[in-house]
Design an enzyme around this catalytic site. Structure first.
Site, PDB file in Angstrom:
ATOM      1  N   ASN A 158      38.222   4.850  46.589  1.00 32.56           N
ATOM      2  CA  ASN A 158      38.809   3.654  47.182  1.00 32.56           C
ATOM      3  C   ASN A 158      40.317   3.889  47.272  1.00 32.56           C
ATOM      4  OD1 ASN A 158      39.768   1.145  47.831  1.00 32.56           O
ATOM      5  ND2 ASN A 158      39.116   0.143  45.934  1.00 32.56           N
ATOM      6  N   LYS A 186      42.501   2.159  48.674  1.00 34.64           N
ATOM      7  CA  LYS A 186      43.282   0.905  48.665  1.00 34.64           C
ATOM      8  C   LYS A 186      44.361   0.947  49.752  1.00 34.64           C
ATOM      9  CE  LYS A 186      41.988   0.225  43.911  1.00 34.64           C
ATOM     10  NZ  LYS A 186      42.280  -0.354  42.614  1.00 34.64           N
ATOM     11  N   HIS A 228      35.702  -6.495  46.245  1.00 36.26           N
ATOM     12  CA  HIS A 228      36.545  -5.851  45.240  1.00 36.26           C
ATOM     13  C   HIS A 228      37.362  -6.913  44.505  1.00 36.26           C
ATOM     14  CE1 HIS A 228      39.691  -3.436  43.424  1.00 36.26           C
ATOM     15  NE2 HIS A 228      38.837  -2.439  43.495  1.00 36.26           N
ATOM     16  N   GLU A 257      40.327  -7.053  43.703  1.00 36.85           N
ATOM     17  CA  GLU A 257      41.632  -7.353  44.310  1.00 36.85           C
ATOM     18  C   GLU A 257      41.470  -8.325  45.470  1.00 36.85           C
ATOM     19  OE1 GLU A 257      42.699  -3.253  44.782  1.00 36.85           O
ATOM     20  OE2 GLU A 257      42.915  -3.098  42.610  1.00 36.85           O
ATOM     21  N   GLU A 295      32.904  -3.099  37.866  1.00 36.97           N
ATOM     22  CA  GLU A 295      34.318  -2.808  37.637  1.00 36.97           C
ATOM     23  C   GLU A 295      34.926  -3.897  36.764  1.00 36.97           C
ATOM     24  OE1 GLU A 295      35.906  -0.030  40.923  1.00 36.97           O
ATOM     25  OE2 GLU A 295      36.313  -2.073  41.511  1.00 36.97           O
ATOM     26  N   GLY A 297      43.084   0.206  37.370  1.00 37.14           N
ATOM     27  CA  GLY A 297      44.479   0.598  37.545  1.00 37.14           C
ATOM     28  C   GLY A 297      45.317   0.481  36.276  1.00 37.14           C
ATOM     29  N   SER A 324      39.627   2.956  36.175  1.00 36.57           N
ATOM     30  CA  SER A 324      40.290   4.090  35.534  1.00 36.57           C
ATOM     31  C   SER A 324      39.332   5.245  35.234  1.00 36.57           C
ATOM     32  CB  SER A 324      41.026   3.639  34.264  1.00 36.57           C
ATOM     33  OG  SER A 324      41.995   2.655  34.573  1.00 36.57           O
TER      34      SER A 324
HETATM   35  P1  PGA Z   1      41.190   2.609  39.430  1.00 33.27           P
HETATM   36  O1  PGA Z   1      40.601   1.634  40.565  1.00 33.27           O
HETATM   37  O2  PGA Z   1      40.322   3.829  39.408  1.00 33.27           O
HETATM   38  O3  PGA Z   1      42.602   2.896  39.871  1.00 33.27           O
HETATM   39  O4  PGA Z   1      41.145   1.865  38.153  1.00 33.27           O
HETATM   40  C1  PGA Z   1      39.227   1.465  40.724  1.00 33.27           C
HETATM   41  C2  PGA Z   1      38.954   0.446  41.795  1.00 33.27           C
HETATM   42  O5  PGA Z   1      39.709  -0.525  41.882  1.00 33.27           O
HETATM   43  O6  PGA Z   1      38.001   0.575  42.578  1.00 33.27           O
END
Ligand code: PGA
Length: 248
Positions: free
Chosen positions: A9, A11, A94, A96, A166, A172, A212
């Site tokens: 992803n 982003k 997601h 976000e 998640e 993140g 992460s």
């Molecule tokens: P990350 O993000 O690996 O940076 O934690 C995962 C995601 O948001 O899909």
């Protein structure tokens, strides 16, 4: 046997030129992978990345899709638009999007129904906030988010869906759920699907872990029974790291 599925992803990162540079670095590194590999660049990079992956087994995903076929929805993209540029997958719900763009369980469901009807495979994201975890809601919430997202689909359609567990506090942040805990919650999600659609369907659904996930923890996470893949954010932007996750 469920085939492992690793999705990057990207982003809101990379211009089209940078996206092509990244995918060209990734391509040779993942060529021999036994996983399904998907990259999800921003909408403006989809065409350029699609052109770069022709002839490889890498598949293309978008980061969101609207449920209407067309119309006055400024800033949104339809399933037909995504298919026209070569997408096979789409991330839906997601955290976000839920946190910053008003995405709800209801709109996640509508987007999922539209994607499935068009033949796109949704990667549906579910997961708890830290406050929800601390209040003891993790299992109920993840089961609820999953079943609400799937409402209106047949068991046959559910088989092909990918769920990404998640935990929001792990995205993140560098904090990962322990492999045991990630596996346990993915098991809760699978049990919820079994309750609604039967065990045979639930055994076919692939459940990714995201939050992460990186080269140092991928092998432990992927070794767990209920974890069938990863949705990778930060580590998907570094070709070597993404490829190490793919070759966990
Ligand atoms: P990350 O993000 O690996 O940076 O934690 C995962 C995601 O948001 O899909």
């Amino acid at each position: 046997m469920r085939k492992p599925i690793i999705a990057g992803n990207w982003k809101m990162n990379k211009t089209p030129q940078e996206a092509v540079e990244l995918i060209n670095q990734i391509k040779p590194l993942v060529a021999s992978s036994s996983c399904e590999v998907i990259v999800c660049p921003t909408a403006v990079c989809l065409t350029a990345v699609k052109d770069a992956i022709v002839g490889t087994s890498i598949q293309l995903g978008a980061q969101n899709v609207h449920f209407a076929a067309s119309g006055a929805y400024t800033g949104e993209l339809s399933v037909d638009m995504l298919k026209a540029v070569g997408c096979t997958h789409v991330i839906i719900g997601h955290s976000e999007r839920r946190q910053y763009f008003g995405e709800t369980d209801k709109t996640v469901n509508l987007r999922t129904l539209a994607a499935v009807a068009a033949g796109l495979i949704p990667l549906i994201c579910v997961g708890e906030l830290l406050s929800e975890r601390e209040a003891g809601y993790t299992d109920t919430l993840c089961a609820y988010q999953t079943l609400t997202a799937l409402t209106g689909l047949t068991g046959k359609q559910v088989e092909d869906i990918v769920i990404a567990y998640e935990p929001v506090w792990a995205i993140g942040t560098g904090k990962t759920a322990t492999a045991e805990e990630a596996d346990r919650v993915c098991g809760v999600i699978r049990t919820a699907i079994a309750g609604a659609y039967g065990k045979d369907v639930a055994e076919k659904v692939r459940i990714q872990y995201g939050g992460s996930m990186n080269p140092s923890n991928a092998s432990e996470l992927m070794g767990k029974d209920n974890i069938d893949g990863g949705l990778i954010g930060s580590a998907s932007l570094i070709a070597e790291d993404f490829s190490k996750v793919v070759h966990y």
